[in-house]
Design an enzyme around this catalytic site. Structure first.
Site, PDB file in Angstrom:
ATOM      1  N   ASP A  35       0.849  -1.232   0.026  1.00  0.00           N
ATOM      2  CA  ASP A  35       0.038  -0.148  -0.036  1.00  0.00           C
ATOM      3  C   ASP A  35       0.830   1.165  -0.088  1.00  0.00           C
ATOM      4  OD1 ASP A  35      -2.236   1.427   0.096  1.00  0.00           O
ATOM      5  OD2 ASP A  35      -2.686   1.040   2.238  1.00  0.00           O
ATOM      6  N   GLY A  38       0.345   5.622  -4.489  1.00  0.00           N
ATOM      7  CA  GLY A  38      -0.390   6.920  -4.959  1.00  0.00           C
ATOM      8  C   GLY A  38      -0.152   7.827  -4.282  1.00  0.00           C
ATOM      9  N   HIS A  52       2.718   3.791  -8.994  1.00  0.00           N
ATOM     10  CA  HIS A  52       2.713   2.402  -9.121  1.00  0.00           C
ATOM     11  C   HIS A  52       3.940   1.887  -9.912  1.00  0.00           C
ATOM     12  CE1 HIS A  52      -1.269   2.330  -7.783  1.00  0.00           C
ATOM     13  NE2 HIS A  52      -1.882   3.130  -8.950  1.00  0.00           N
ATOM     14  N   THR A  81     -10.029  -7.293  -6.586  1.00  0.00           N
ATOM     15  CA  THR A  81     -11.452  -7.136  -7.168  1.00  0.00           C
ATOM     16  C   THR A  81     -12.087  -5.958  -6.887  1.00  0.00           C
ATOM     17  OG1 THR A  81     -12.451  -8.383  -5.135  1.00  0.00           O
ATOM     18  CG2 THR A  81     -11.840  -9.687  -6.969  1.00  0.00           C
ATOM     19  N   TRP A  84     -11.261  -2.493  -9.574  1.00  0.00           N
ATOM     20  CA  TRP A  84     -11.969  -2.108 -11.035  1.00  0.00           C
ATOM     21  C   TRP A  84     -12.575  -0.856 -10.855  1.00  0.00           C
ATOM     22  CZ3 TRP A  84      -9.754  -4.967 -14.684  1.00  0.00           C
ATOM     23  CH2 TRP A  84      -9.483  -6.462 -14.546  1.00  0.00           C
ATOM     24  N   LEU A 146      12.065 -20.110  -4.562  1.00  0.00           N
ATOM     25  CA  LEU A 146      10.837 -18.937  -4.104  1.00  0.00           C
ATOM     26  C   LEU A 146       9.799 -19.169  -4.757  1.00  0.00           C
ATOM     27  CD1 LEU A 146       9.880 -16.820  -2.261  1.00  0.00           C
ATOM     28  CD2 LEU A 146      10.641 -15.218  -3.937  1.00  0.00           C
ATOM     29  N   SER A 211      -8.404  -5.741   4.108  1.00  0.00           N
ATOM     30  CA  SER A 211      -9.162  -5.410   2.792  1.00  0.00           C
ATOM     31  C   SER A 211      -9.300  -6.450   1.946  1.00  0.00           C
ATOM     32  CB  SER A 211      -8.006  -4.215   2.181  1.00  0.00           C
ATOM     33  OG  SER A 211      -7.828  -3.060   2.893  1.00  0.00           O
TER      34      SER A 211
END
Ligand code: V07
Length: 255
Positions: A35, A38, A52, A81, A84, A146, A211
């Protein structure tokens, strides 16, 4: 055997001191909510997509660190999900990142013996995204190092509903007895069937919630939070998270 590592004393001050990681107690499965991309861009007056991109570069660093430290599975929450609902231009940009990442980094993943997998609704992704990721999965399918497990179009509630539907379908056509459903069986219908539950879950950028990430799987997971934004999350801080994990006693509901 112990590994001595330099680390940052607090999340904010770059005071170097040594921390110790114990080779035998490296968390097998680490999950990260990446997180703050932005916000990282906002602080610099840059567009969100610049955050990003910087976040994507940081993925490379942390994948290498996880691989070098002997982590078995690294699950990264790349696209939910719910994502979007973001502006179309941002979604379009995010859907190009897997290809951009893999174009420059797949050879190194192969060299490091990393195996690429995903969890989430893969078929609902744009075809160009699916193609790039499927190519990486195919190229690394036999690797034994990994597991880089990317949560792409992943939502935990969606995952649980899918499992429910698959099981009820099997009950209706007589393949499954409702009475045979237990926690182990239920887990086998989740995307994480072959990788299991995370030992440690890291979330950057100061938010302290799940979340819709790995709700079922994090029943006994240790959580570790930092205010540091994902693009600034360093290898040293990753080592600090692992070292803090090693100081904790896990009880799994027992005493
Ligand atoms: C994405 C960069 C990291 C911060 C969070 C959101 C943006 C790496 C990937 C990726 C995907 C598939 C794959 C290898 C890497 C990625 C998305 C977004 C959608 F096989 N970073 N990254 N995918 N961000």
């Amino acid at each position: 055997m112990q590994i001595k590592l330099p680390f940052l004393k607090t999340n904010k001050k770059a005071t170097k001191e040594n921390i110790t990681l114990h080779r035998e107690n490296i968390p097998g499965h680490v999950a990260i909510i990446m997180d703050g991309n932005g916000r990282w861009a906002n602080k610099r007056g840059l567009p969100r997509v610049a955050g990003h991109k910087e976040g994507m570069s940081n993925v490379k660093k942390i994948v290498s660190a996880a691989s070098n430290l002997g982590v078995k599975v690294l699950t990264l929450y790349a696209f939910s999900t719910e994502n979007w609902r973001r502006p179309k231009t941002e979604v379009d940009y995010l859907m190009k990142l897997p290809m951009e990442f893999l174009n420059t980094y797949l050879p190194e993943l192969i060299e490091k013996n990393v195996k690429v997998q995903t969890i989430g609704d893969f078929l609902a992704l744009p075809e160009h995204t699916r193609k790039a990721v499927q190519h990486a999965k195919d190229k690394t399918a036999e690797n034994s190092g990994l597991v880089l497990n990317i949560a792409l179009n992943y939502g935990s509630r969606d995952e649980i509903i899918r499992a429910m539907k698959a099981m009820t379908g099997e009950i209706v056509n007589g393949q499954l007895e409702a009475d045979d459903i237990d926690e182990d069986l239920f887990s086998r219908y989740l995307f994480t069937d072959d990788i299991g539950d995370p030992d440690l879950l890291i979330r950057t950028s100061g938010e302290q919630r799940l979340s819709n990430f790995l709700l079922w799987q994090s029943a006994y997971t240790e959580f570790w939070f930092t205010d540091v934004l994902w693009p600034d999350f360093s290898e040293q801080l990753f080592e600090k998270a692992l070292s803090d994990y090693q100081q904790r006693k896990r009880r799994y509901g027992g005493i």
